[in-house]
Write an enzyme that holds these catalytic residues in place. Sequence first.
Site, PDB file in Angstrom:
ATOM      1  N   GLU A 286       0.785  -1.063  -0.026  1.00 42.38           N
ATOM      2  CA  GLU A 286       0.045   0.230   0.051  1.00 42.38           C
ATOM      3  C   GLU A 286       0.799   1.229  -0.160  1.00 42.38           C
ATOM      4  O   GLU A 286       1.599   1.416   1.157  1.00 42.38           O
ATOM      5  CB  GLU A 286      -0.972   0.092   1.296  1.00 42.38           C
ATOM      6  CG  GLU A 286      -2.097   0.969   1.101  1.00 42.38           C
ATOM      7  CD  GLU A 286      -1.877   2.387   1.549  1.00 42.38           C
ATOM      8  OE1 GLU A 286      -1.503   3.170   0.519  1.00 42.38           O
ATOM      9  OE2 GLU A 286      -1.691   2.709   2.791  1.00 42.38           O
ATOM     10  N   CYS A 320      -2.687   8.009   4.173  1.00 40.25           N
ATOM     11  CA  CYS A 320      -2.664   7.808   2.923  1.00 40.25           C
ATOM     12  C   CYS A 320      -3.929   8.018   2.165  1.00 40.25           C
ATOM     13  O   CYS A 320      -4.148   8.295   1.190  1.00 40.25           O
ATOM     14  CB  CYS A 320      -2.064   6.294   2.717  1.00 40.25           C
ATOM     15  SG  CYS A 320      -3.197   5.230   3.595  1.00 40.25           S
TER      16      CYS A 320
END
Length: 514
Positions: A286, A320
Site C-alpha cells: 500500500e 494515505c
Amino acid sequence: MVVEFKNEPGYDFSVQENVDMFKKALKDVEKELGQDIPLVINGEKIFKDDKIKSINPADTSQVIANASKATKQDVEDAFKAANEAYKSWKTWSANDRAELMLRVSAIIRRRKAEIAAIMVYEAGKPWDEAVGDAAEGIDFIEYYARSMMDLAQGKPVLDREGEHNKYFYKSIGTGVTIPPWNFPFAIMAGTTLAPVVAGNIVLLKPAEDTPYIAYKLMGILEEAGLPKGVVNFVPGDPKEIGDYLVDHKDTHFVTFTGSRATGTRIYERSAVVQEGQNFLKRVIAEMGGKDAIVVDENIDTDMAAEAIVTSAFGFSGQKCSACSRAIVHKDVYDEVLEKSIKLTKELTLGNTVDNTYMGPVINKKQFDKIKNYIEIGKEEGKLEQGGGTDDSKGYFVEPTIISGLKSKDRIMQEEIFGPVVGFVKVNDFDEAIEVANDTDYGLTGAVITNNREHWIKAVNEFDVGNLYLNRGCTSAVVGYHPFGGFKMSGTDAKTGSPDYLLHFLEQKVVSEMF
C-alpha cells in the site's frame, strides 16, 4: 464459542471520567519513556550498542526509546529461527491459531489506553486518533482470527463417482512485514498477525520513527503465549537491512505500507529469484494516494466544507487516505472555500498530550518536505489559510489551504503527506471526474452530490479503491470498508476484507480415488 465480530469502540472524551483516565495513562506511560529496547529473535532479547533513537515529534528533546539496530547477521539469525519455528507453527490448527489471536486482542483491549498513550508521545497522535489506532488494531486481529476460522475447512468442490476431492488452504512460510509510522499500531499489528494467524512466520521491521509501540506488541504476544520465533523483531536502518530482508531466499512474502518509491523498489526486487529460492515471492503493498473530494453543484456546502477539512487535517494530513485535493463545482466553489477556511481557523495545533486537534508532523525530513510544498503552492496558486511552520521545539505545520490551482500543478499531483489541501474549480461534474482521475494514484475519494446520476457515474468512473458518498474520504472501518487502492496506490490487497488472508495462503487440491 467465538462471538460475532464487532468493532472495538473508542473513548468518549466529552465524559470527564474518560479524560481523567486517559490523562493518567499518559502520565504512567511518560514514566517509562527513554528506555533501551532490544531485538527479539527466537524469543531472545538482544541488546545492541548501535541504536535508533525514537523521539517525540511534538517535543524533540523527549526521547521515547532507543531501539537496538539489527545487522544483516541478526536478520540471518532471525530467518534461521523463523524457519525452525515454522516446522511447529504450521501444524497448529487454524482454530488454535485463531483462538490465540483472540487472546492477543483481549490483552490489547485491557491495555488500550496505554497503547494509545504511547502513540500520543511517539507519533504525535491526537487523543481520538491514537485511541482509534489502538481500537483498529484490535479490530484487525479479531477480524482476521474469524476469517481464518472460516477458511479452516477450505471450500467445497465437486466429487464424481469413485473420486472424492478436497480444496483447502495451507500456509506459505516465512515473510517480512514493513509497517508505516502513521498507523504504528493498527497497520503494524494487522499486517504482522494476518500472516501469523494463517500459519506463517514473520520478521517484523518496525518503522524507524515508531519502534517502541511495535516492541510493546512483542511483549503482548509473549504474554499471550505465542511460540518463540513465530514473530521476530528486527528494527534497523532500511539502507542496511531493507534490501537484505526483501531479497532473502527464505522471504516468501513482503507486506509493506509506505512510500511509492520504496514500494516499487520492493516490488521490483521481489521479482528476482535468488539462488536457493524455489518459489515466487508475493508482495502486498500500500503506497499512498493523492485523494480527492469532488463537490457537485446544489449541495449542502456546510457538509462539503466539513468533509474537506476533517479529511485534510485529521492527524495533520498524515494519512494515505487524507484529502489533498478539493475539486469543487464553480457554482459553489467560493462558498465551500470560504467555509473551509472558517472551519480551519477553528482547529487547534500543538502538543497532542494537551488534547489538541492537530499535532506535529512526524520528523524533520517530512517537516522540510511539507514546508517546501507550501512554497510551491504559493507559486502555483493562492495561499488562503495557514502556511506557517515552526520546528523550534517540535515539527509543527499549520493547516494550509491553497486555492486557484490547476490539475497538473505539483500541489495537485504529488503526494505531500501533510496538512495541505489544494482547491481547483471545475465547470461541471464530467470535468470533476476527469480531474479526480488525473493522478498516478487511486486510493480513496469522496463525492458530495444530491444527483443520483452523478453518483452512479462516479461509482463507474472515479478510479479509486475506496469511494464514499456525502462524507469525507478517510476513516475506513474494519469489516465495513475493506481498504486498498488502484494504480500506484498499491496492489489493492484490501485490508480488513474477507479475501485478505488469501495473500498468505496457498490453495491445495487433493483428489482421492475409491
